[in-house]
Design a protein around this motif. Structure first.
Motif, PDB file in Angstrom:
ATOM      1  N   LEU A  64      -3.543   4.646  11.022  1.00 22.44           N
ATOM      2  CA  LEU A  64      -4.158   4.770   9.005  1.00 22.44           C
ATOM      3  C   LEU A  64      -5.455   3.333   8.520  1.00 22.44           C
ATOM      4  O   LEU A  64      -5.241   1.895   9.279  1.00 22.44           O
ATOM      5  CB  LEU A  64      -3.470   4.534   7.816  1.00 22.44           C
ATOM      6  CG  LEU A  64      -2.407   5.726   7.510  1.00 22.44           C
ATOM      7  CD1 LEU A  64      -0.954   5.278   6.515  1.00 22.44           C
ATOM      8  CD2 LEU A  64      -2.979   6.850   7.585  1.00 22.44           C
ATOM      9  N   ALA A  65      -6.703   3.141   8.271  1.00 22.10           N
ATOM     10  CA  ALA A  65      -7.188   2.703   8.073  1.00 22.10           C
ATOM     11  C   ALA A  65      -7.593   1.896   6.243  1.00 22.10           C
ATOM     12  O   ALA A  65      -8.481   2.443   5.674  1.00 22.10           O
ATOM     13  CB  ALA A  65      -8.449   2.724   8.275  1.00 22.10           C
ATOM     14  N   PRO A  66      -6.689   1.663   5.773  1.00 21.77           N
ATOM     15  CA  PRO A  66      -7.086   1.685   3.741  1.00 21.77           C
ATOM     16  C   PRO A  66      -7.661   0.263   3.452  1.00 21.77           C
ATOM     17  O   PRO A  66      -8.418  -0.456   4.306  1.00 21.77           O
ATOM     18  CB  PRO A  66      -5.347   0.862   3.405  1.00 21.77           C
ATOM     19  CG  PRO A  66      -4.777   0.577   4.900  1.00 21.77           C
ATOM     20  CD  PRO A  66      -5.615   1.057   6.341  1.00 21.77           C
ATOM     21  N   GLY A  67      -8.114   0.242   2.579  1.00 18.96           N
ATOM     22  CA  GLY A  67      -9.205  -0.889   1.408  1.00 18.96           C
ATOM     23  C   GLY A  67      -8.836  -1.874   2.586  1.00 18.96           C
ATOM     24  O   GLY A  67      -7.488  -2.602   2.547  1.00 18.96           O
ATOM     25  N   ALA A  68      -9.935  -3.203   2.814  1.00 15.30           N
ATOM     26  CA  ALA A  68      -9.986  -4.053   3.016  1.00 15.30           C
ATOM     27  C   ALA A  68      -9.685  -5.456   1.898  1.00 15.30           C
ATOM     28  O   ALA A  68      -9.189  -6.367   2.380  1.00 15.30           O
ATOM     29  CB  ALA A  68     -10.665  -4.899   4.616  1.00 15.30           C
ATOM     30  N   ASP A  69     -10.167  -4.696   0.863  1.00 13.36           N
ATOM     31  CA  ASP A  69     -10.318  -5.411  -0.292  1.00 13.36           C
ATOM     32  C   ASP A  69      -9.033  -5.828  -1.019  1.00 13.36           C
ATOM     33  O   ASP A  69      -9.007  -6.601  -1.909  1.00 13.36           O
ATOM     34  CB  ASP A  69     -11.323  -4.605  -1.030  1.00 13.36           C
ATOM     35  CG  ASP A  69     -11.240  -3.408  -1.427  1.00 13.36           C
ATOM     36  OD1 ASP A  69     -10.300  -2.957  -0.712  1.00 13.36           O
ATOM     37  OD2 ASP A  69     -12.359  -2.860  -2.530  1.00 13.36           O
TER      38      ASP A  69
END
Length: 474
Positions: free
Chosen positions: A51-56
């Motif tokens: 998974l690659a969720p939002g970095a913000d």
């Protein structure tokens, strides 16, 4: 003449006993140990996949992940010509916090990101230099400004932007991949083309200029594009599918790269690149945020898993999934998805000599199985080591294996571990590990038992014997 004979005989003896495991005449041959490792179905939270969720979001997220996804506009990056806001971008996307948690950033730079209000995403100074060359739009997809991608000023300034980005991030271990978002709405390589407004999309000879600027700036990072244009196959570029989870859209995407297609946007015939995933990663985002949670339900998960297998997915942008605590049945389905994406290494079989002499070479044969759907895309080193009874690495070697060639299936590996002449005789544990080049420590978990606290995996016991003094026969 006698001296020459003595030296020749000694050389022959040294050659025969080079490995320290091949018996000299009259000596008993060492036993070969055969090990069958037990595979595990545990979720492996490994780098460059999952998974690659939002970095913000400053996190932490509920679900395990080693990637985050960061979108940044050119306007934010270079608000004043020649002055780059790297510190501000890295602060907003929490680069250091994610790095401390072991998560790397997938970065997408965009020139047009639709929203609810009229705006531009290129810098104001660039908009003025281009004399506003482009088109404002207000449609179902949102509002924004699509610059004329063929404008020579835009192309020239984009080259400078890429140069500075490459200088900053090409060797930055915090960055995993670059998603080429410089073209189209949201960086998805399409422009509004309806009966009420037609915004031209650049031909491949123009879009290739932008891609080459990324290639020049980031020779050491893996890149991904939205469309399987010919340049993908030429340079080993990956692809991202921002409609994952929608079966029809995903299989249209698959048809593009497997069979080729006629692009109405580029007005060109696009050839097939069916094996792109062997060189560049496959990733993307779930297409419909409103339905993402439902995709881990039992009546939907099989379709999601099949899409991941068929398109060789390594990572997926999924903030909604990453930040949700699911009931047991749905969590089990999500775990199956996590275990399907990317690479998944195990060693079903290993063979090595039971003993080796000081100064010898320990022969090690491994069957490396990749149970995943994709390879690992960076050339991290495979290490073999001997660990003493105190848990210290007493001898180690970096093999010549290229782990990016470990495609799904089984791969046979034959290597040798040099045993120092000064190594104390005794019993040692043979271990294997894939090292992170930045930390010089084990960086990838295998789907098998035998993991040590330091991340190395035990294969079995080896006895190091004292090397007898060289006997010269004459």
């Amino acid at each position: 003449m006698i001296r020459k004979t003595i030296l020749l005989t000694a050389a022959l003896l040294l050659t025969v006993d080079l490995t320290g495991t091949t018996p000299i005449s009259g000596m008993e041959q060492p036993m070969v140990v055969h090990v069958h490792k037990q595979e595990t179905q545990a979720v492996l939270n490994n780098p460059f996949m999952g998974l690659a969720p939002g970095a913000d979001h400053d996190g932490p997220y509920v679900q395990p992940h080693r990637l985050v996804y960061g979108v940044v506009t050119w306007k934010e990056l270079e608000p004043v010509k020649g002055q780059f806001n790297f510190a501000g971008v890295e602060k907003r996307l929490h680069f250091d916090e994610w790095n401390a948690r072991g998560a790397k950033v997938i970065l997408r730079v965009v020139l047009d990101y639709s929203s609810d209000t009229k705006h531009i995403d290129i810098p104001e100074w660039l908009y003025q230099e281009m004399h506003g060359d482009g088109a404002y739009y207000d449609a179902d997809l949102g509002k924004g400004f699509s610059p004329n991608y063929s404008n020579p000023i835009l192309i020239q300034e984009h080259a400078q932007l890429m140069k500075k980005l490459g200088e900053r991030y090409d060797h930055d271990p915090r960055i995993a991949f670059l998603a080429l978002g410089s073209l189209g709405h949201w960086g998805e390589w399409h422009t509004l083309q309806t009966d009420t407004q037609y915004i031209p999309f650049p031909k491949t000879e123009i879009s290739d200029l932008y891609v080459h600027q990324y290639l020049d700036a980031f020779p050491d990072k893996k890149l991904l594009m939205r469309r399987p244009y010919p340049i993908v196959g030429e340079y080993g570029i990956g692809l991202y599918n921002d409609m994952f989870g929608n079966a029809r859209s995903t299989y249209d995407f698959k048809d593009w790269y497997e069979n080729g297609y006629r692009s109405s946007l580029a007005e060109a015939d696009i050839p097939a690149v069916p094996e792109f995933w062997k060189e560049g990663p496959s990733g993307g985002e779930f297409g419909d945020a409103d339905t993402v949670k439902g995709l881990v339900k039992s009546d939907k998960i099989e379709s999601v898993l099949q899409q991941a297998r068929d398109t060789h997915v390594s990572w997926m942008g999924a903030s909604i999934l990453a930040d949700e605590k699911f009931p047991p049945a749905e969590q089990a389905n999500l775990d199956r998805f996590l275990n399907t994406m990317g690479y998944r290494f195990t060693i079903p079989n290993a063979s090595f000599s039971e003993q080796v002499r000081q100064g010898g070479l320990l022969s090690v044969a491994l069957t490396i199985a990749n149970r995943g759907v994709a390879p690992f895309y960076y050339k991290w080193p495979l290490e073999l080591s001997l660990v003493d009874t105190a848990g210290h690495v007493a001898a180690a070697t970096i093999t010549g294996q290229d782990i990016t060639r470990w495609l799904p299936g089984e791969n046979d590996v034959q290597e040798f571990l040099p045993v120092p002449e000064t190594l104390e005789p005794g019993t040692y544990t043979l271990c294997v590990a894939i090292l992170d080049p930045d930390t010089k420590k084990p960086g990838i978990d295998f789907a098998m038992d035998g993991r040590r606290a330091d991340g190395r995996y035990e294969l079995g016991q080896v006895v190091v014997t004292k090397r007898p003094p060289l006997r010269l026969l004459f």
